[in-house]
Design an enzyme around this catalytic site. Structure first.
Site, PDB file in Angstrom:
ATOM      1  N   GLU A  43     -10.564 -31.414  19.331  1.00  0.00           N
ATOM      2  CA  GLU A  43      -9.111 -31.226  19.435  1.00  0.00           C
ATOM      3  C   GLU A  43      -8.433 -31.375  18.078  1.00  0.00           C
ATOM      4  O   GLU A  43      -7.570 -30.605  17.696  1.00  0.00           O
ATOM      5  CB  GLU A  43      -8.489 -32.258  20.379  1.00  0.00           C
ATOM      6  CG  GLU A  43      -8.423 -31.793  21.795  1.00  0.00           C
ATOM      7  CD  GLU A  43      -8.766 -32.943  22.723  1.00  0.00           C
ATOM      8  OE1 GLU A  43      -8.386 -32.865  23.878  1.00  0.00           O
ATOM      9  OE2 GLU A  43      -9.407 -33.911  22.273  1.00  0.00           O
ATOM     10  N   ASP A  46      -9.169 -28.421  15.953  1.00  0.00           N
ATOM     11  CA  ASP A  46      -8.392 -27.260  16.395  1.00  0.00           C
ATOM     12  C   ASP A  46      -6.919 -27.394  16.038  1.00  0.00           C
ATOM     13  O   ASP A  46      -6.257 -26.428  15.688  1.00  0.00           O
ATOM     14  CB  ASP A  46      -8.527 -27.056  17.911  1.00  0.00           C
ATOM     15  CG  ASP A  46      -9.919 -26.578  18.275  1.00  0.00           C
ATOM     16  OD1 ASP A  46     -10.302 -26.667  19.451  1.00  0.00           O
ATOM     17  OD2 ASP A  46     -10.639 -26.111  17.357  1.00  0.00           O
ATOM     18  N   SER A  92     -15.000 -18.911  -3.793  1.00  0.00           N
ATOM     19  CA  SER A  92     -13.637 -18.407  -3.747  1.00  0.00           C
ATOM     20  C   SER A  92     -12.971 -18.697  -5.092  1.00  0.00           C
ATOM     21  O   SER A  92     -13.668 -19.038  -6.049  1.00  0.00           O
ATOM     22  CB  SER A  92     -12.952 -19.121  -2.597  1.00  0.00           C
ATOM     23  OG  SER A  92     -11.608 -18.886  -2.667  1.00  0.00           O
ATOM     24  N   LYS A 124      -6.362  -8.910  -9.408  1.00  0.00           N
ATOM     25  CA  LYS A 124      -6.852  -9.483  -8.155  1.00  0.00           C
ATOM     26  C   LYS A 124      -6.556  -8.472  -7.060  1.00  0.00           C
ATOM     27  O   LYS A 124      -5.391  -8.242  -6.707  1.00  0.00           O
ATOM     28  CB  LYS A 124      -6.173 -10.815  -7.870  1.00  0.00           C
ATOM     29  CG  LYS A 124      -6.801 -11.539  -6.705  1.00  0.00           C
ATOM     30  CD  LYS A 124      -6.360 -12.979  -6.664  1.00  0.00           C
ATOM     31  CE  LYS A 124      -7.192 -13.770  -5.683  1.00  0.00           C
ATOM     32  NZ  LYS A 124      -7.165 -13.242  -4.323  1.00  0.00           N
ATOM     33  N   ARG A 145     -17.908 -11.679   3.430  1.00  0.00           N
ATOM     34  CA  ARG A 145     -18.129 -12.991   2.869  1.00  0.00           C
ATOM     35  C   ARG A 145     -18.462 -14.049   3.902  1.00  0.00           C
ATOM     36  O   ARG A 145     -19.220 -14.982   3.634  1.00  0.00           O
ATOM     37  CB  ARG A 145     -16.906 -13.449   2.116  1.00  0.00           C
ATOM     38  CG  ARG A 145     -17.271 -14.701   1.397  1.00  0.00           C
ATOM     39  CD  ARG A 145     -16.435 -14.808   0.261  1.00  0.00           C
ATOM     40  NE  ARG A 145     -15.139 -15.175   0.720  1.00  0.00           N
ATOM     41  CZ  ARG A 145     -14.534 -16.205   0.229  1.00  0.00           C
ATOM     42  NH1 ARG A 145     -15.155 -16.902  -0.671  1.00  0.00           N
ATOM     43  NH2 ARG A 145     -13.354 -16.490   0.633  1.00  0.00           N
ATOM     44  N   GLU A 182     -14.715  -5.867  -4.157  1.00  0.00           N
ATOM     45  CA  GLU A 182     -13.639  -5.849  -3.172  1.00  0.00           C
ATOM     46  C   GLU A 182     -13.557  -4.456  -2.556  1.00  0.00           C
ATOM     47  O   GLU A 182     -13.533  -3.463  -3.277  1.00  0.00           O
ATOM     48  CB  GLU A 182     -12.340  -6.183  -3.913  1.00  0.00           C
ATOM     49  CG  GLU A 182     -11.302  -6.861  -3.099  1.00  0.00           C
ATOM     50  CD  GLU A 182     -11.590  -8.327  -2.781  1.00  0.00           C
ATOM     51  OE1 GLU A 182     -12.618  -8.888  -3.234  1.00  0.00           O
ATOM     52  OE2 GLU A 182     -10.785  -8.898  -2.033  1.00  0.00           O
ATOM     53  N   CYS A 425      29.511   5.577  19.552  1.00  0.00           N
ATOM     54  CA  CYS A 425      29.722   5.119  18.181  1.00  0.00           C
ATOM     55  C   CYS A 425      30.274   3.694  18.202  1.00  0.00           C
ATOM     56  O   CYS A 425      31.285   3.437  18.857  1.00  0.00           O
ATOM     57  CB  CYS A 425      30.698   6.046  17.470  1.00  0.00           C
ATOM     58  SG  CYS A 425      31.218   5.405  15.865  1.00  0.00           S
ATOM     59  N   CYS A 450      36.809   9.124  12.793  1.00  0.00           N
ATOM     60  CA  CYS A 450      35.996   7.909  12.987  1.00  0.00           C
ATOM     61  C   CYS A 450      36.211   6.992  11.775  1.00  0.00           C
ATOM     62  O   CYS A 450      35.945   7.381  10.639  1.00  0.00           O
ATOM     63  CB  CYS A 450      34.515   8.256  13.114  1.00  0.00           C
ATOM     64  SG  CYS A 450      33.462   6.791  13.079  1.00  0.00           S
TER      65      CYS A 450
HETATM   66  S1  IVH Z   1     -13.945 -13.198  -8.656  1.00  0.00           S
HETATM   67  C1  IVH Z   1     -16.640 -16.671  -8.070  1.00  0.00           C
HETATM   68  N1  IVH Z   1     -12.340 -11.183  -9.182  1.00  0.00           N
HETATM   69  O1  IVH Z   1     -10.229 -12.846  -4.234  1.00  0.00           O
HETATM   70  C2  IVH Z   1     -15.510 -15.744  -8.271  1.00  0.00           C
HETATM   71  N2  IVH Z   1     -12.345 -12.072  -7.010  1.00  0.00           N
HETATM   72  O2  IVH Z   1      -9.084 -15.403  -3.457  1.00  0.00           O
HETATM   73  C3  IVH Z   1     -15.232 -14.987  -7.061  1.00  0.00           C
HETATM   74  N3  IVH Z   1     -10.859 -10.931  -5.454  1.00  0.00           N
HETATM   75  O3  IVH Z   1     -13.118 -14.147  -2.829  1.00  0.00           O
HETATM   76  C4  IVH Z   1     -14.332 -13.885  -7.100  1.00  0.00           C
HETATM   77  N4  IVH Z   1     -10.105  -9.439  -6.885  1.00  0.00           N
HETATM   78  O4  IVH Z   1     -12.805 -11.571  -2.730  1.00  0.00           O
HETATM   79  C5  IVH Z   1     -12.778 -12.052  -8.269  1.00  0.00           C
HETATM   80  N5  IVH Z   1     -11.000  -9.367  -9.759  1.00  0.00           N
HETATM   81  C6  IVH Z   1     -11.431 -10.239  -8.853  1.00  0.00           C
HETATM   82  C7  IVH Z   1     -10.977 -10.224  -7.538  1.00  0.00           C
HETATM   83  C8  IVH Z   1     -11.441 -11.165  -6.628  1.00  0.00           C
HETATM   84  C9  IVH Z   1     -10.069  -9.889  -5.636  1.00  0.00           C
HETATM   85  C10 IVH Z   1     -11.012 -11.678  -4.194  1.00  0.00           C
HETATM   86  C11 IVH Z   1     -12.419 -12.130  -3.934  1.00  0.00           C
HETATM   87  C12 IVH Z   1     -12.305 -13.626  -3.815  1.00  0.00           C
HETATM   88  C13 IVH Z   1     -10.887 -13.833  -3.484  1.00  0.00           C
HETATM   89  C14 IVH Z   1     -10.404 -15.213  -3.852  1.00  0.00           C
END
Ligand code: IVH
Length: 752
Positions: A43, A46, A92, A124, A145, A182, A425, A450
């Site tokens: 619980e 969750d 991540s 990113k 992932r 990605e 209207c 109008c």
């Molecule tokens: S490097 C160990 N480079 O963002 C480093 N990640 O929020 C791992 N992502 O899990 C990732 N663009 O899926 C890297 N230019 C980029 C990225 C990128 C998107 C994603 C990736 C990662 C997530 C993290």
């Protein structure tokens, strides 16, 4: 357990709480999966997950794909796809949200490394992480992932993505390499996909990321051939870009940027948007550049990733259980947020179109505050599937107009209600109807009276592109056409505009409206904002009135407000403005400044325009058939002709003095006769419009784009692509001083 509702409007607090929850949940998962240890009750676990989910719904910017809510590490695993264990854990990224935070991170990296380092800056990508496992150069599996250790096997689907090679283009492939990247929909593909979905009556995706995830995680089983083809079509539109490597024994290069070069050589897709810099301060420039230009990138981005370039330092700096210490994500302010849809109200504009608007709880998105967004028409409301009371996803990218993307259905509690398009209207009660059969848009047919339409037209008359009357803005337009007091407006229609007197302007009180939506503006206390734009000032007979105190005694004298006097003076002056401005002020469909200029230049008077045939009108450079038809249709309407009569009686000048007659302006010459000039950037001594007018007044053609036919480009500070084009084509470029000479004395004077 019931989900607690919250009114968090403190993103910083929410972020801190989400981070705490994330850390704790990941610890619990670690304990559970790695050490078979149960630390808290189901619980309790969750409850934390639900709270995190809720925070992420309220603040979508907090959600990243490595959030526990996005991974399959939970106890209720989906079994749609077979599990695949990654050879090396997929980590991540930690986030920073400001340049200061980034600089602090970089300072720590350089302290730990004991020296300055090179940084690789890249985008990113807002997509889905994927791990491609190549054995001896052959793609053997592709996995999402998942929880970082085990992902979902999506190999079959991945094979349809054109960018991903089934075999590496090298004679000496490593025995094993994990390539990470990605998967995403390029913006253009995403838009096309959603257009298809909408046409087919299917649900539209709220954003490219959801669409990519949904497309990649489709199952072929159970689909008929048509559905299968659809699924593959979607997969073919997906793209991928590489952003790292996993397992790879002894890579033959020593820097992340060189890894990309190598992978690119093997046929893998790498990004062109990256830069290696030798100083953290230069990272700031990269961040700022893409902050400004994110709309120009072919895919969605939610930030910048900064990586230490040297691979040896990756090992040295190491990683936490979640993320490497040699990389960091800089997150831009979100372009998508959630907010409450309080109401959908319908407003009628200048042309009578009835437009539903979303009225939302005020939110900050992409750096500005948003409270309203157009929903275009009743069909769009339906297609978006939003109900009044819904939590909705709102998007605003850069300078782009805010848009409601769709509802967060999971947050409904049953109190939401459907929007019903009104039949009449909202401002004058006339029954709404499409302009012609088959039109989706509904209009108020009471065009002449109008109040919403009259208000819109009067405001338009005062606008920059028409008569440019400073004292005739949105408040004055509303006051003249829809006063709260007196009951009768000074202007039931615009016909009386030039006949206004001070007596008409005296006591007006008006509810201030938003010029875009036509909705009353509210004070901080939530009451309708009232203005008295023409209120008379009281003045002591023998001394100046003190506006600060509004106090006086003894004899008083009432004088009209500055606004009222200005408005009348402006209107008097406007009677003699150039013909093209008067034409724009008539609110003829499609006749804006460009067409109006062309008509005025060619014909020289309203009478000549009125007696011209369709062919004569359409033949004018810059006019054409559609505008010719609109002009003819406008003159067909009785009350339109009455406006002209009344304005003329009140002194409005409908002709250009000295114009030689239809089609003969060119013969009359002028120092720029036969020449085309483009003005760009800010030219000292001229407003943008003033520059154009100067060209036209000198008999030249003021063009808006540069071509081989352009004779001169006058360029000032801020000139951009037009200047570049002129250079490319070898068109003569002049500065502001030369421009002044050119329009006054002609081209010969430039070289003397
Ligand atoms: S490097 C160990 N480079 O963002 C480093 N990640 O929020 C791992 N992502 O899990 C990732 N663009 O899926 C890297 N230019 C980029 C990225 C990128 C998107 C994603 C990736 C990662 C997530 C993290």
């Amino acid at each position: 357990m019931a989900i607690e509702t919250t009114t968090d409007d403190q993103p910083a607090e929410a972020r801190a709480e989400a981070q705490q929850l994330t850390t704790r949940i990941l610890e619990l998962r670690d304990a559970y999966y790695e050490r078979d240890t149960v630390l808290v009750s189901d619980e309790e676990y969750d409850r934390m997950m639900r709270r995190l989910e809720e925070l992420e719904r309220l603040h979508p910017e907090l959600q990243s794909q490595d959030s526990p809510t996005q991974t399959v590490g939970g106890r209720a695993q989906t079994t749609l796809f077979a599990p695949v264990q990654h050879a090396e854990r997929m980590l991540s990224l930690d986030n920073v949200f400001s340049l200061e935070e980034f600089e602090a991170w970089a300072a720590k990296v350089e302290r730990d490394a004991g020296r300055r380092v090179d940084y690789l800056c890249e985008l990113k990508i807002d997509g889905l992480a994927i791990n491609l496992r190549y054995e001896n150069g052959v793609l053997v599996s592709a996995a999402t992932r998942g929880d970082g250790v085990v992902g979902e096997d999506v190999t079959e689907n991945i094979r349809w993505i054109p960018a991903i090679p089934a075999r590496l283009a090298t004679d000496e492939p490593p025995a094993l390499v994990e390539v990470r990247g990605e998967v995403f929909f390029p913006v253009a593909e995403f838009e096309e996909l959603n257009a298809h979905q909408q046409e087919a009556g299917e649900r539209v995706f709220a954003n490219a990321r959801n669409a990519a995830s949904g497309s990649l995680r489709q199952k072929a089983e159970g689909k008929n051939p048509a559905q299968l083809e659809l699924m593959r079509d979607r997969l073919r539109r997906l793209h991928m870009l590489v952003h790292g490597i996993g397992a790879w024994h002894n890579p033959p290069v020593d820097a992340q940027s060189k890894v990309y070069d190598l992978l690119k050589g093997w046929g893998l897709p790498t990004s062109t948007h990256f830069r290696v810099v030798d100083d953290a301060a230069k990272v700031d420039e990269f961040i700022e550049y893409y902050g400004q230009h994110r709309g120009a990138v072919e895919h969605e981005i939610d930030g910048i990733v900064i990586k230490v370039d040297e691979l040896a330092l990756h090992d040295e700096l190491g990683a936490t259980s979640r993320a490497p210490r040699w990389a960091i994500a800089y997150k831009y302010p979100p372009e998508q947020v959630n907010t409450k849809l309080l109401d959908i109200v319908v407003s009628v504009g200048r042309t009578g179109r009835a437009t539903p608007f979303a009225v939302m709880e005020k939110v900050r998105v992409a750096g500005s505050e948003v409270r309203q967004a157009t929903l275009h028409n009743q069909e769009v409301v339906k297609a978006k599937g939003v109900l009044i009371g819904d939590t909705v996803v709102l998007r605003k990218a850069g300078d782009v107009i805010p848009e409601v993307l769709g509802p967060v259905v999971e947050l409904r509690d049953g109190t939401e209600r459907e929007f019903v398009m009104p039949e009449n209207c909202p401002e004058c009660g006339t029954r709404l109807a499409p302009a012609k059969e088959g039109d989706i848009d509904l209009r108020c047919p009471n065009a002449e009276f109008c109040p919403a339409q009259v208000r819109g037209r009067v405001e338009h008359i005062g606008s920059r592109g028409a008569l440019d009357i400073e004292a005739l803005g949105e408040v004055a337009a509303a006051a003249l056409t829809q006063p709260r007091f007196p009951a009768e407006p000074p202007l039931p229609t615009e016909a009386g505009l030039f006949g206004l007197t001070l007596a008409d302007l005296f006591p007006i009180e008006v509810v201030v409206r938003d010029s875009e939506t036509g909705l009353p503006k509210l004070t901080d206390a939530g009451e309708e904002k009232v203005d008295t734009p023409f209120r008379r000032r009281r003045q002591k007979k023998d001394g100046p009135f003190d506006p600060a105190t509004e106090e006086f005694s003894g004899d008083e004298l009432h004088v009209p407000s500055k606004n009222a006097i200005e408005l009348l003076a402006n209107l008097a002056a406007a009677r003699e403005k150039p013909l093209w401005r008067i034409l724009v002020a008539l609110n003829i469909r499609h006749v804006g400044p460009v067409a109006a200029r062309a008509l005025a230049n060619h014909f020289g008077s309203l009478d000549a325009i009125r007696s011209a045939s369709r062919d004569e009108l359409a033949a004018v450079d810059g006019v054409g058939g559609i505008i010719a038809d609109a002009v003819l249709a406008w003159f067909e309407v009785d009350w339109h002709r009455e406006i002209i009569e009344k304005w003329a009686a009140d002194g409005v000048q409908f002709a250009t003095p000295g114009h030689p007659g239809p089609g003969r302006a060119d013969e009359a010459g002028g120092v720029l006769a036969g020449l085309t000039v483009v003005a760009t950037g800010s030219l000292e001594g001229f407003t943008r419009e003033g520059a154009q007018e100067a060209i036209i007044a000198a008999g030249g053609k003021a063009a808006s784009s540069v071509s081989k036919k352009t004779d001169f480009v006058a360029a000032g500070p801020g000139a951009g692509s037009k200047l570049a084009k002129a250079e490319e084509l070898g068109v003569r470029i002049i500065d502001a001083a030369q421009f002044k000479t050119l329009v006054e004395e002609g081209p010969a004077a430039l070289d003397s």
